[in-house]
Design an enzyme around this catalytic site. Structure first.
Site, mmCIF file in Angstrom:
data_model
loop_
_atom_site.group_PDB
_atom_site.id
_atom_site.type_symbol
_atom_site.label_atom_id
_atom_site.label_comp_id
_atom_site.label_asym_id
_atom_site.label_seq_id
_atom_site.Cartn_x
_atom_site.Cartn_y
_atom_site.Cartn_z
ATOM 1 N N ASP A 8 0.886 -1.164 0.000
ATOM 2 C CA ASP A 8 0.000 0.000 0.000
ATOM 3 C C ASP A 8 0.926 1.216 0.000
ATOM 4 O O ASP A 8 1.532 1.538 1.016
ATOM 5 C CB ASP A 8 -0.867 -0.047 1.268
ATOM 6 N N LYS A 70 2.915 11.180 -3.479
ATOM 7 C CA LYS A 70 1.847 10.498 -4.232
ATOM 8 C C LYS A 70 0.964 11.504 -4.973
ATOM 9 O O LYS A 70 0.428 11.217 -6.025
ATOM 10 C CB LYS A 70 1.018 9.682 -3.244
ATOM 11 N N GLU A 147 -7.249 0.581 -4.170
ATOM 12 C CA GLU A 147 -7.172 0.452 -2.710
ATOM 13 C C GLU A 147 -8.463 -0.083 -2.077
ATOM 14 O O GLU A 147 -8.405 -1.018 -1.282
ATOM 15 C CB GLU A 147 -6.798 1.810 -2.092
ATOM 16 N N ASP A 170 -13.056 4.995 1.909
ATOM 17 C CA ASP A 170 -11.607 4.992 2.151
ATOM 18 C C ASP A 170 -11.087 6.433 2.170
ATOM 19 O O ASP A 170 -11.003 7.075 1.132
ATOM 20 C CB ASP A 170 -10.937 4.174 1.026
#
Ligand code: AMP
Length: 554
Positions: A8, A70, A147, A170
């Site tokens: 992850d 990211k 994810e 999420d």
């Protein structure tokens, strides 16, 4: 057989997991830490810092520390560290390589394959950059998975024969995703997905930081000094306060010596209540509720039809998040899965499936956006350009390959431009451009007589390839769009980046060796001095000797 790992790669933290006897588990570092802060930096001597060490120096040296990389994935953004510049995938590769080494240390074998997760809402370019980051780190990326889908893989359906419809909410450090998935026994099928890849805990930190700035100004009568170190300290203080407010109804933020007025040092000391924090972030959370509604609409269902709501991501620890989601959906949101770890655990399960381990899990994923091209449409008022013709509609299960046929609009038209977009707007260039290419030297024929078949292939990694074939005279003239985005790297670039990374990591070993050598030399010098000192001892002074313990005695 060497193990494949699940990673992850988060905005704030990253996690690596593997399978043991078909069960996923999180691989920790030597101190037992499960999370690796997604932070990279150089210390004052140019030594590479990854994770906690980099994060710890952030407040003191923000110019030598990179966080939230990211958010830059898929762009051409360049980060300067020391005397080098790095692409986003190279910084991410440093984090991935650290996780790879963490896994190798614990598994005691080389690790070369991985499944890496990305937000469901990541664009093609962002997925591609993530894959490249894995390659630069020396990993064969078996698959890029979403994810929320990974999180759902860790969720065991209570009954093998019953399909449960689950909403996965999420909310991490930098991204938000909501997905609706069907789970039947070991099969997880994504029905709809929505989100915002620029919304997460980092935004809450920034809102709280601005509030702290205001408090400083109110109590000191002067704004916070425009100094990156001060800003970084306040941002860090804001994040800590946010985390504490998840378990306390108020916190006191104390930061000393943020500036000075003449000889008087200026401090910040303020009490923040949970209510204040909630007021600051509620407008951002409202956006997530709208995304839930859009996902429900896409799945053509009502909230009452959901069997379960799962919360994933560190930011779902905020009590207001749970409360708002619960109220909005009319049912308690469950956190039976570990919110920070379940994405990596799910990635490990998928890595096991792909590398042929005994795992019972099957993943059916979907396209998060509609994919299509810009076309000219004939209307009673004439030709209208810039219309978006969808080839693969949003929420189509992947892998998928779909084609459509288009014709020229002018007589003797020699060339066509294929412009590829993703998005939901009927006007092509209101969507996200993915790239374009030309078909040239078409046969010279009247308008409409030259036809082109355009095929969109969307693979399991969520990566798109577009091919166009000129059909009218049976000749096949196809072009593959593999370099859709300028931020993509060629295999030469990847090799170059790999050796740069090797150098960076090996350099650290050399620096470490030099540091150790220096320490040894110092120690020897000190010992030498001690010997001299003892030789100088007054003969009347009793020398103390300590016996080494007898190993046989223990
Ligand atoms: P993730 O990307 O899932 O690792 O989530 C990271 C985000 O969760 C960061 O913004 C953290 O500040 C946030 N976070 C972690 N723990 C908590 C907590 N107890 N309360 C609020 N936010 C948290």
């Amino acid at each position: 057989m060497a193990q494949a790992i699940g990673i992850d790669l988060g905005t704030t933290n990253s996690v690596v997991a593997a399978l043991d006897g078909g069960e996923p588990w999180v691989i920790t570092d030597e101190d037992g830490n499960e999370l690796l802060p997604s932070c990279v930096g150089l210390d004052a001597n140019g030594k590479l810092l990854v994770g906690t060490d980099a994060w710890n120096q952030y407040a003191a040296a923000p110019d030598r520390t990179v966080r939230s990389i990211k958010r830059q994935m898929g762009t051409n953004h360049l980060t300067t560290l020391g005397d080098q510049t790095y692409r986003p995938q190279e910084i991410s590769a440093i984090i991935l390589r650290n996780l790879k080494e963490r896994a190798e240390a614990l598994l005691e074998e080389p690790v070369t394959q991985a499944v890496i997760t990305v937000p469901a809402y990541f664009t093609d370019a962002q997925r591609q950059a993530t894959k490249e980051a894995g390659e630069i780190a020396g990993l064969e990326v078996l698959q890029i998975i979403n994810e929320p889908t990974a999180a759902a893989l860790t969720y065991e359906s209570p009954d093998e024969d019953v399909t449960e419809r689950v909403l996965v909410y999420d909310l991490g450090g930098g991204t938000f995703d909501v997905s609706i998935v069907d789970i039947t026994g070991d099969v997880t099928e994504v029905i709809a997905s929505h989100g915002n890849n620029r919304l997460g805990g980092d935004d809450f930190d920034r809102r709280l930081q601005l509030h702290l700035n205001q408090c400083f100004q109110d109590s000191n009568g002067t704004p916070v000094p425009p100094d990156p170190t001060v800003e970084a300290r306040l941002l860090r203080a804001a994040e800590q306060a946010k985390i504490n407010l998840s378990s306390h109804s108020y916190v006191t933020v104390r930061e000393g010596f943020l500036g000075s007025q003449g000889a008087k040092p200026l401090h910040l000391e303020v009490e923040i209540t949970r209510d204040t924090f909630e007021t600051l972030i509620e407008p951002l959370l409202e956006e997530t509720l709208e995304a839930i509604d859009r996902a429900l609409k896409d799945a053509e269902m009502k909230a009452e039809e959901l069997d379960r709501v799962i919360l994933v991501g560190g930011s779902t620890r905020i009590p207001l998040v749970r409360r708002l989601v619960t109220e909005h959906l009319g049912q308690e949101a469950s956190s039976s899965v570990q919110p920070d770890l379940c994405v990596a655990l799910g990635a490990a399960i998928q890595a096991g499936v792909l590398s042929g381990e005994e795992v019972s899990a099957i993943l059916v994923d979907i396209t998060p956006h509609s994919l299509g091209l810009a076309t000219v449409v004939e209307t009673p008022f004439g030709l209208v350009p810039n219309r978006f013709s969808v080839i693969i509609p949003r929420n189509t299960p992947i892998p998928v390959s779909q084609s459509d046929v288009f014709a020229t609009v002018r007589d003797n038209q020699k060339n066509v431009e294929i412009e590829v977009f993703q998005g939901e707007n009927a006007i092509a260039n209101e969507n996200v451009p993915l790239g374009n290419f030309r078909l040239v030297d078409l046969p010279l024929l009247p308008a409409g007589e030259v036809t082109l078949e355009v095929t969109f292939d969307f693979d399991l990694n969520g990566i798109l390839t577009v091919t166009a074939i000129e059909k009218s005279q049976g000749q096949q003239n196809s072009i593959e769009v593999s370099g859709l985005d300028t931020s993509r790297l060629s295999s030469h670039d990847i090799k170059q980046a790999q050796s740069n990374l090797d150098l960076l990591f090996n350099n650290q070993e050399a620096l470490l060796a030099a540091e150790l050598e220096g320490m040894e030399a110092e120690l020897e010098a000190e010992l030498g001095e001690d010997e001299e000192d003892s030789a100088d001892l007054d003969p009347d002074t009793e020398a103390l000797t300590v016996d080494a313990p007898d190993p046989a005695a223990s």
